[in-house]
Design a protein around this motif. Structure first.
Motif, PDB file in Angstrom:
ATOM      1  N   TYR A  88      52.679  46.307  44.750  1.00 45.91           N
ATOM      2  CA  TYR A  88      51.249  46.599  44.649  1.00 45.91           C
ATOM      3  C   TYR A  88      50.970  47.779  43.715  1.00 45.91           C
ATOM      4  O   TYR A  88      49.919  47.813  43.055  1.00 45.91           O
TER       5      TYR A  88
ATOM      6  N   ASN B 152      48.512  47.304  40.439  1.00 43.31           N
ATOM      7  CA  ASN B 152      47.455  48.240  40.079  1.00 43.31           C
ATOM      8  C   ASN B 152      47.585  48.703  38.629  1.00 43.31           C
ATOM      9  O   ASN B 152      46.616  48.716  37.862  1.00 43.31           O
TER      10      ASN B 152
ATOM     11  N   THR C 269      43.972  40.169  44.780  1.00 36.78           N
ATOM     12  CA  THR C 269      42.496  40.179  44.863  1.00 36.78           C
ATOM     13  C   THR C 269      41.922  41.588  44.817  1.00 36.78           C
ATOM     14  O   THR C 269      40.945  41.850  44.107  1.00 36.78           O
ATOM     15  N   SER C 270      42.516  42.517  45.560  1.00 35.35           N
ATOM     16  CA  SER C 270      41.955  43.872  45.602  1.00 35.35           C
ATOM     17  C   SER C 270      42.144  44.623  44.285  1.00 35.35           C
ATOM     18  O   SER C 270      41.560  45.686  44.086  1.00 35.35           O
TER      19      SER C 270
ATOM     20  N   ASN D 251      41.662  42.866  41.377  1.00 35.72           N
ATOM     21  CA  ASN D 251      40.942  41.996  40.441  1.00 35.72           C
ATOM     22  C   ASN D 251      41.900  41.141  39.597  1.00 35.72           C
ATOM     23  O   ASN D 251      41.578  40.766  38.467  1.00 35.72           O
TER      24      ASN D 251
END
Length: 337
Positions: free
Chosen positions: A171, A175, A213-214, A216
């Motif tokens: 993750y 990002n 999803t978080s 984008n």
């Protein structure tokens, strides 16, 4: 953010994969069969004690790497975890060199000193299988950063499994990749069991295409047992990343027929479940049926391909069994400088 409106996911929902030509199906059949026969032979050699340490076979998942490789262009990079022999072969790495590395011989692609998880090929743009779960995701993101910095138009294809998808560094990489619009396609090979725990017991969100999803990052689920579907999805995702839109996630819904590794008896699932997948969804048999029915290939044509593949694998096994082991003087070569 405007680029996100061009996400290929909506088009994918309505589209069906373009039918392969006979030549494409013959190519896919041969490549997948090479991986299958190689892995079967590696399993035999492990049982004979010729291969030591870890050995994670790719049997059942062949359509993922073959379909993606058919969608990629020269210069695109590949990086993955430890279930990596199929990835190596699909990039064109020599079967003799791969097998000899598994047996720890001088002719291995890392001179017999690395084994299954430590083979690389700059020529084939293969940046290794990695034993630390999820580590390749950070490294694959770094490859994409280099591509963006150099403006070379290449894409990093970064493979990892459903188990690795729960790692924190994944993750952090997501990002960074979205923040800097890095040209990377994250391919999650969801074989449903990670090391031996069913996805339903280990993952709160079982739709891995939504893992970005978080951040984008768009994604889609793909039938990873269908090489046509894989190639079509790969082309969409690679085009998206190559055009400067940033990362894309492909969840390949696939299945491994063997245990997590050769030491895993896979008692956490029934024989009937495995047999059902083999009978109804085998990636090689799907292409074989298409060749015989749609392309009017003959049994003799396919038998000839099988014979050629077996010869390649048998030669690789023979080489890997008789090639000398590395000399003691090689112990620190390419390790400490």
């Amino acid at each position: 953010m405007a680029a996100k409106k061009t996400s290929p996911r909506a088009a994918a929902d309505a589209a069906t994969p373009a039918p392969f030509t006979k030549d494409q199906d013959l190519f896919a059949y041969r490549e997948m069969l090479l991986i299958r026969r190689f892995e079967e032979k590696a399993g035999q050699m492990y049982g004979m004690g010729l291969i030591g340490g870890f050995c994670h076979l790719y049997i059942g998942q062949e359509a993922v790497v073959v379909g993606m490789q058919m969608a990629m262009k020269t210069g695109d990079q590949v990086i993955t975890g430890y279930r990596d022999h199929g990835h190596m072969l699909s990039t064109g790495m020599d079967a003799k060199g791969v097998m000899a590395e598994l047996t720890g011989r001088r002719g291995g692609l890392s001179k017999g000193k690395g084994g299954s998880m430590h083979m690389f090929s700059i020529e084939k743009q293969f940046f290794g299988g990695h034993g630390i779960v999820g580590a390749q995701v950070s490294l694959g993101t770094g490859l994409a950063f280099a591509d963006r910095y150099r403006e070379n138009g290449n894409v990093s294809v970064t493979y990892f499994g459903d188990g690795a998808a729960n790692q924190g560094q994944v993750y952090e990489s997501f990002n960074m990749a979205e923040l800097w619009k890095l040209p990377v396609v994250y391919v999650i090979e969801n074989n449903k069991y990670a090391m031996g725990t069913a996805v339903s017991r280990a993952s709160a969100q079982q739709d891995f295409s939504k893992r970005g999803t978080s951040f984008n990052i768009p994604g889609e689920q793909v039938d990873g047992m269908d090489v046509q579907a894989v190639k079509a999805a790969g082309e969409r995702a690679l085009a998206f990343a190559r055009e400067g839109n940033g990362p894309y996630i492909l969840e390949m819904q696939t299945y491994r027929y063997r245990g997590h590794s050769m030491s895993d008896p896979a008692k956490y699932r029934s024989k009937e479940e495995v047999q059902k997948m083999r009978t109804e969804h085998d990636p090689i048999e799907q292409v074989r049926a298409r060749l015989l029915d749609a392309h009017k290939a003959t049994e003799d044509e396919l038998k000839k391909i099988d014979a050629e593949v077996r010869e390649i694998v048998n030669e690789a096994a023979d080489f890997a069994s008789h090639d000398p082991e590395p000399d003691v003087s090689e112990l620190y070569t390419d390790v400490l400088r």
